[in-house]
Design a protein around this motif. Structure first.
Motif, PDB file in Angstrom:
ATOM      1  N   LEU A  56      61.011  33.470  76.865  1.00 49.24           N
ATOM      2  CA  LEU A  56      61.190  34.676  76.202  1.00 49.24           C
ATOM      3  C   LEU A  56      62.164  34.111  75.086  1.00 49.24           C
ATOM      4  CD1 LEU A  56      61.376  37.619  76.091  1.00 49.24           C
ATOM      5  CD2 LEU A  56      63.726  37.635  77.442  1.00 49.24           C
ATOM      6  N   THR A  57      61.533  34.632  73.907  1.00 44.81           N
ATOM      7  CA  THR A  57      62.528  34.010  72.586  1.00 44.81           C
ATOM      8  C   THR A  57      63.612  35.216  72.189  1.00 44.81           C
ATOM      9  OG1 THR A  57      60.476  32.795  71.871  1.00 44.81           O
ATOM     10  CG2 THR A  57      62.079  33.581  70.326  1.00 44.81           C
ATOM     11  N   VAL A  58      64.626  34.778  72.163  1.00 44.32           N
ATOM     12  CA  VAL A  58      65.796  35.796  71.974  1.00 44.32           C
ATOM     13  C   VAL A  58      66.787  35.245  70.816  1.00 44.32           C
ATOM     14  CG1 VAL A  58      67.825  37.024  73.111  1.00 44.32           C
ATOM     15  CG2 VAL A  58      65.747  36.531  74.414  1.00 44.32           C
ATOM     16  N   ASP A  59      67.177  36.119  69.863  1.00 46.88           N
ATOM     17  CA  ASP A  59      67.805  35.570  68.855  1.00 46.88           C
ATOM     18  C   ASP A  59      69.201  35.128  69.444  1.00 46.88           C
ATOM     19  OD1 ASP A  59      65.853  36.285  66.899  1.00 46.88           O
ATOM     20  OD2 ASP A  59      66.891  38.433  66.523  1.00 46.88           O
ATOM     21  N   ALA A  60      70.081  34.173  68.633  1.00 50.08           N
ATOM     22  CA  ALA A  60      71.282  33.803  68.831  1.00 50.08           C
ATOM     23  C   ALA A  60      72.165  34.761  68.380  1.00 50.08           C
ATOM     24  CB  ALA A  60      71.740  32.481  68.200  1.00 50.08           C
ATOM     25  N   LYS A 100      77.001  37.178  63.759  1.00 48.21           N
ATOM     26  CA  LYS A 100      77.871  36.134  63.748  1.00 48.21           C
ATOM     27  C   LYS A 100      79.396  36.351  64.118  1.00 48.21           C
ATOM     28  CE  LYS A 100      79.071  32.594  60.224  1.00 48.21           C
ATOM     29  NZ  LYS A 100      78.677  32.146  58.821  1.00 48.21           N
ATOM     30  N   LYS A 101      79.742  37.691  63.992  1.00 50.69           N
ATOM     31  CA  LYS A 101      81.129  38.032  64.562  1.00 50.69           C
ATOM     32  C   LYS A 101      80.963  38.025  65.958  1.00 50.69           C
ATOM     33  CE  LYS A 101      82.255  41.019  60.294  1.00 50.69           C
ATOM     34  NZ  LYS A 101      82.275  42.237  59.870  1.00 50.69           N
ATOM     35  N   LEU A 102      80.042  38.799  66.733  1.00 54.70           N
ATOM     36  CA  LEU A 102      79.887  38.731  67.889  1.00 54.70           C
ATOM     37  C   LEU A 102      79.933  37.203  68.716  1.00 54.70           C
ATOM     38  CD1 LEU A 102      77.079  41.360  68.573  1.00 54.70           C
ATOM     39  CD2 LEU A 102      79.478  41.460  68.951  1.00 54.70           C
ATOM     40  N   ALA A 103      79.315  36.428  68.108  1.00 53.90           N
ATOM     41  CA  ALA A 103      79.250  35.126  68.505  1.00 53.90           C
ATOM     42  C   ALA A 103      80.659  34.667  68.505  1.00 53.90           C
ATOM     43  CB  ALA A 103      78.449  34.074  67.553  1.00 53.90           C
ATOM     44  N   ARG A 104      81.205  34.806  67.450  1.00 55.23           N
ATOM     45  CA  ARG A 104      82.938  34.119  67.327  1.00 55.23           C
ATOM     46  C   ARG A 104      83.674  34.792  68.356  1.00 55.23           C
ATOM     47  NH1 ARG A 104      82.272  34.657  61.440  1.00 55.23           N
ATOM     48  NH2 ARG A 104      83.592  36.403  61.595  1.00 55.23           N
ATOM     49  N   GLU A 105      83.474  36.227  68.637  1.00 50.61           N
ATOM     50  CA  GLU A 105      84.119  36.627  69.464  1.00 50.61           C
ATOM     51  C   GLU A 105      84.088  36.559  70.982  1.00 50.61           C
ATOM     52  OE1 GLU A 105      84.848  41.489  71.103  1.00 50.61           O
ATOM     53  OE2 GLU A 105      83.936  40.965  69.330  1.00 50.61           O
ATOM     54  N   TYR A 106      82.808  36.428  71.448  1.00 48.82           N
ATOM     55  CA  TYR A 106      82.607  35.865  72.818  1.00 48.82           C
ATOM     56  C   TYR A 106      82.205  34.418  72.947  1.00 48.82           C
ATOM     57  CZ  TYR A 106      82.051  40.826  73.539  1.00 48.82           C
ATOM     58  OH  TYR A 106      82.171  42.281  73.602  1.00 48.82           O
TER      59      TYR A 106
END
Length: 198
Positions: A56-60, A100-106
């Motif tokens: 399953l291809t999912v975005d980062a 990008k903000k979610l990636a930094r947060e979690y």
């Protein structure tokens, strides 16, 4: 297959998805799907995941959110049959804006997505059609990390594990067959050499 001019025809994601639909038929024909309530669409009757592997291809960063179990549900537009072995593949779409903000947060400031790589695997075992009641039961984080609308599908995985990243050409949409991927010849053999041998 070789065309009349001697070139190899290109195979796109749509062709691959049509191949899968033709091979597996409709969801109604799958013997290990059990229909239950209007909201719970598909859930395994027994752990019979079959021999074929899917990806399953999912975005980062959502691919990593799934593997790290930061989010419980993968929110999708459509359903598929289950249970089945699914490898989580991070798309080539680059991080930007709110993602990008979610990636930094979690995941922290040092998070580096493995674009275009399979990063983990698990068993897809349950699919739920979203209702207002179902959506209301989700945590604030779950709502924040998905697309929650009545009628969409929520996919649930178990036995998730991260694996050594494996490069692959993905296909957005439905899970794509690892064995029959014309874009990734011998991908299963490559995975088998790495997975379970670390």
């Amino acid at each position: 297959m070789i065309a009349n001019d001697g070139t190899k025809p290109k195979v796109n994601c749509v062709q691959l998805e049509l191949f899968q639909l033709d091979k597996f038929g409709t969801l109604e024909s799958q013997p290990f799907i059990e229909k239950r309530s209007p909201s719970l669409l598909y859930q395994e009757q027994q752990l019979d995941i079959g021999e074929e592997w899917f990806a399953l291809t999912v975005d980062a960063p959502f691919s990593d959110f799934l593997i790290e179990e930061i989010k419980t549900w993968a929110t999708r537009r459509t359903a598929t049959f289950c249970p089945k072995r699914v490898f989580i593949h991070t798309s080539q779409k680059k991080l930007r804006g709110s993602n990008k903000k979610l990636a930094r947060e979690y995941l922290g400031e040092n998070y580096q997505p493995r674009y275009g790589h399979i990063i983990g695997t698990g068993i897809l075992f349950s699919i739920v059609t979203m209702t207002e009641e179902f959506i209301e039961k989700q945590t604030p984080d779950e709502i924040k990390l998905g697309i929650w609308k009545v009628g969409r599908k929520a996919w649930r995985f178990k036995h998730l594990e991260r694996i050594q990243p494996i490069p692959a050409i993905g296909c957005q949409g439905t899970p794509w067959s690892i064995e029959n991927s014309k874009l990734n010849p011998h991908l299963r053999e490559h995975i088998e050499k790495i997975w379970r041998t670390l």
